[in-house]
Design a protein around this motif. Structure first.
Motif, PDB file in Angstrom:
ATOM      1  N   PHE A 177       0.854  -1.179   0.000  1.00  0.00           N
ATOM      2  CA  PHE A 177       0.000   0.000   0.000  1.00  0.00           C
ATOM      3  C   PHE A 177       0.895   1.235   0.000  1.00  0.00           C
ATOM      4  O   PHE A 177       2.012   1.210   0.511  1.00  0.00           O
ATOM      5  N   SER A 178       0.383   2.316  -0.576  1.00  0.00           N
ATOM      6  CA  SER A 178       1.103   3.585  -0.583  1.00  0.00           C
ATOM      7  C   SER A 178       0.407   4.577   0.332  1.00  0.00           C
ATOM      8  O   SER A 178      -0.832   4.625   0.397  1.00  0.00           O
ATOM      9  N   LEU A 179       1.208   5.376   1.026  1.00  0.00           N
ATOM     10  CA  LEU A 179       0.717   6.465   1.854  1.00  0.00           C
ATOM     11  C   LEU A 179       1.102   7.807   1.245  1.00  0.00           C
ATOM     12  O   LEU A 179       1.166   8.824   1.939  1.00  0.00           O
ATOM     13  N   GLY A 180       1.360   7.803  -0.057  1.00  0.00           N
ATOM     14  CA  GLY A 180       1.800   9.008  -0.741  1.00  0.00           C
ATOM     15  C   GLY A 180       0.664   9.967  -1.022  1.00  0.00           C
ATOM     16  O   GLY A 180      -0.522   9.661  -0.807  1.00  0.00           O
ATOM     17  N   SER A 186      -3.284   9.129   3.095  1.00  0.00           N
ATOM     18  CA  SER A 186      -2.007   9.772   2.761  1.00  0.00           C
ATOM     19  C   SER A 186      -1.386  10.427   3.980  1.00  0.00           C
ATOM     20  O   SER A 186      -2.020  11.214   4.670  1.00  0.00           O
ATOM     21  N   THR A 187      -0.123  10.081   4.231  1.00  0.00           N
ATOM     22  CA  THR A 187       0.673  10.769   5.242  1.00  0.00           C
ATOM     23  C   THR A 187       1.755  11.613   4.561  1.00  0.00           C
ATOM     24  O   THR A 187       2.781  11.913   5.167  1.00  0.00           O
ATOM     25  N   GLY A 188       1.509  11.957   3.301  1.00  0.00           N
ATOM     26  CA  GLY A 188       2.469  12.761   2.551  1.00  0.00           C
ATOM     27  C   GLY A 188       3.607  11.957   1.974  1.00  0.00           C
ATOM     28  O   GLY A 188       4.489  12.490   1.312  1.00  0.00           O
ATOM     29  N   TRP A 221      11.425  16.950   7.125  1.00  0.00           N
ATOM     30  CA  TRP A 221      11.031  17.101   5.725  1.00  0.00           C
ATOM     31  C   TRP A 221       9.743  16.326   5.438  1.00  0.00           C
ATOM     32  O   TRP A 221       8.885  16.794   4.694  1.00  0.00           O
ATOM     33  N   ALA A 222       9.598  15.143   6.042  1.00  0.00           N
ATOM     34  CA  ALA A 222       8.390  14.347   5.812  1.00  0.00           C
ATOM     35  C   ALA A 222       7.148  15.092   6.283  1.00  0.00           C
ATOM     36  O   ALA A 222       6.117  15.111   5.601  1.00  0.00           O
ATOM     37  N   LEU A 223       7.239  15.725   7.457  1.00  0.00           N
ATOM     38  CA  LEU A 223       6.075  16.454   7.964  1.00  0.00           C
ATOM     39  C   LEU A 223       5.813  17.713   7.133  1.00  0.00           C
ATOM     40  O   LEU A 223       4.663  18.069   6.873  1.00  0.00           O
ATOM     41  N   LEU A 224       6.884  18.370   6.688  1.00  0.00           N
ATOM     42  CA  LEU A 224       6.705  19.529   5.818  1.00  0.00           C
ATOM     43  C   LEU A 224       6.064  19.115   4.499  1.00  0.00           C
ATOM     44  O   LEU A 224       5.173  19.798   3.982  1.00  0.00           O
ATOM     45  N   ARG A 225       6.508  17.965   3.960  1.00  0.00           N
ATOM     46  CA  ARG A 225       5.923  17.469   2.708  1.00  0.00           C
ATOM     47  C   ARG A 225       4.442  17.175   2.883  1.00  0.00           C
ATOM     48  O   ARG A 225       3.627  17.438   1.987  1.00  0.00           O
ATOM     49  N   LEU A 226       4.082  16.628   4.051  1.00  0.00           N
ATOM     50  CA  LEU A 226       2.669  16.371   4.314  1.00  0.00           C
ATOM     51  C   LEU A 226       1.888  17.679   4.364  1.00  0.00           C
ATOM     52  O   LEU A 226       0.805  17.792   3.789  1.00  0.00           O
ATOM     53  N   ALA A 227       2.449  18.684   5.032  1.00  0.00           N
ATOM     54  CA  ALA A 227       1.765  19.980   5.097  1.00  0.00           C
ATOM     55  C   ALA A 227       1.591  20.573   3.710  1.00  0.00           C
ATOM     56  O   ALA A 227       0.519  21.102   3.374  1.00  0.00           O
TER      57      ALA A 227
END
Length: 397
Positions: A177-180, A186-188, A221-227
């Motif tokens: 599964f993807s969370l993209g 999606s988690t970003g 970066w992951a959290l920024l990408r999600l935002a």
């Protein structure tokens, strides 16, 4: 200003982002709790969380290659029309992608082509559930097992879909599964690998433990990408995304890479919050798809691939195969100019992205690449948006 609506997105809120920034023990244990919650939701024995679906697939393939019963098992069969990143991961794992043509009617494997490629060199068969449409797995699994191979279900676009009452991604030997961005949950960014097979559960857990934890910069970066993805997938932000061309990034080689690291704890916290809302989000997608299909399925110039027997799709998007390319392009322009989130998906079959792995012609995949349009089902759609989509397509008669 025209509203350019996004393909789809689980409704991430600012509260979810704040939840991802939470510190203390809750954050430190989030990944383990998210894995446990996912295993319960999917009904599987084990799963692991990675930085992307591509990372999860790479670990599965690398482990399968190491455990193969003989060194000649290096072939990985996959649809000739699907996300090009799949073929790239297979190559990165030191294996050989073997393309199987598909049927434009069902978007599933051409059974004759598949039978001709399954053999003693086959390590794995990757079966894709495109657009949240479940594809039959039991017969594929039987054929793969008879050849000594395994089935990996690519359910990147289908979390929450079911087949004969079973969640897709849990019917084959392994599920992905993807969370993209734009996926059902999606988690970003991020990916999940799982298995329902008790004999393979320990192997999956062990594969997950090989991933190093993300660094502090990677977590930030992951959290920024999600935002950023939350902003981009809102109608107001989607206009900027489409004008810049970022929505077509999946067609470019630069987007096919992956990092060998685990999902961040912040993303896991967001995922835990979203998992409880997934069924409601999917129910809305199904209802939007039902309304669109009811209006369009009688058109003689549009084919909408029907669900397989026993399938409960989520319809991440509704696929429309338009009879001629000129009419498809005309419809694309009209829907685009109306700001209605139309897409063409992958612009080429894999044989043209990767000519070095092509082995013959793939007429079904080539036809899908030339004739496919997809229309949105996401939670931002309003009744008048659905009406405008149907009216524009109907006007092309």
């Amino acid at each position: 200003m025209l509203r350019r609506l996004p393909p789809t997105a689980a409704p991430v809120t600012l509260a979810d982002l704040r939840h991802g920034l939470q510190g203390g023990p809750a954050r430190q244990e989030a990944r383990a709790r998210f894995e446990e919650a996912l295993a319960c939701f999917l009904g599987v024995r084990a799963c692991f969380l990675a930085a992307s679906g591509r990372t999860a697939l790479y670990l599965l393939l690398r482990g399968l290659r190491a455990a193969a019963d003989h060194a000649n098992r290096r072939d990985v069969l996959l649809p000739a029309y699907t996300c090009p990143a799949l073929a790239r991961v297979v190559l990165e794992a030191g294996l050989i992608p073997r393309l199987v043509d598909i049927s434009p009617h069902t978007l599933n494997f051409d059974p004759i082509r598949l039978e001709g490629l399954l053999g003693e060199r086959t390590l794995a068969l990757i079966a894709v559930h495109p657009f949240g449409l479940p594809q039959p797995i039991d017969a594929l699994r039987a054929g793969a097992h008879a050849a000594g191979a395994v089935v990996i279900e690519d359910a990147a676009q289908a979390m929450g879909a079911r087949l004969d009452g079973r969640p897709v991604g849990t019917i084959g030997d392994f599920g992905l599964f993807s969370l993209g961005p734009g996926k059902p949950l999606s988690t970003g960014g991020g990916g999940i690998a799982c298995t329902a097979d008790p004999a393979r559960a320990e192997w999956v857990v062990r594969a997950g433990t090989t991933l190093p934890p993300p660094s502090a910069p990677a977590s930030g970066w992951a959290l920024l990408r999600l935002a950023l993805s939350v902003l981009a997938f809102h109608p107001a932000g989607w206009s900027l995304v489409t004008r810049s061309g970022l929505h077509r990034v999946g067609n470019h080689e630069a987007s096919w890479g992956f990092a060998l690291r685990a999902l961040t704890e912040s993303q896991a916290l967001v995922g835990l919050a979203l998992l409880d809302r997934l069924e409601a989000a999917n129910s809305l997608r199904r209802e939007h798809a039902r309304q669109l299909i009811a209006r369009l399925q009688a058109l003689d110039f549009v084919h909408i691939p029907p669900p397989a027997a026993g399938a409960e799709p989520i319809y991440l998007r509704v696929p429309l195969l338009v009879a001629d390319e000129a009419r498809r392009e005309r419809l694309f322009r009209q829907l685009w100019e109306a700001g209605l989130g139309v897409g063409r998906m992958y612009r080429l079959p894999l044989s043209e992205f990767f000519p070095q792995i092509a082995d013959g012609a793939y007429p079904g995949a080539e036809s899908v690449a030339r004739h496919l349009l997809t229309v949105p089902t996401h939670h931002y759609l309003r009744p008048d948006d659905l009406e405008r989509i149907a009216r524009i397509v109907l006007s092309a008669q």
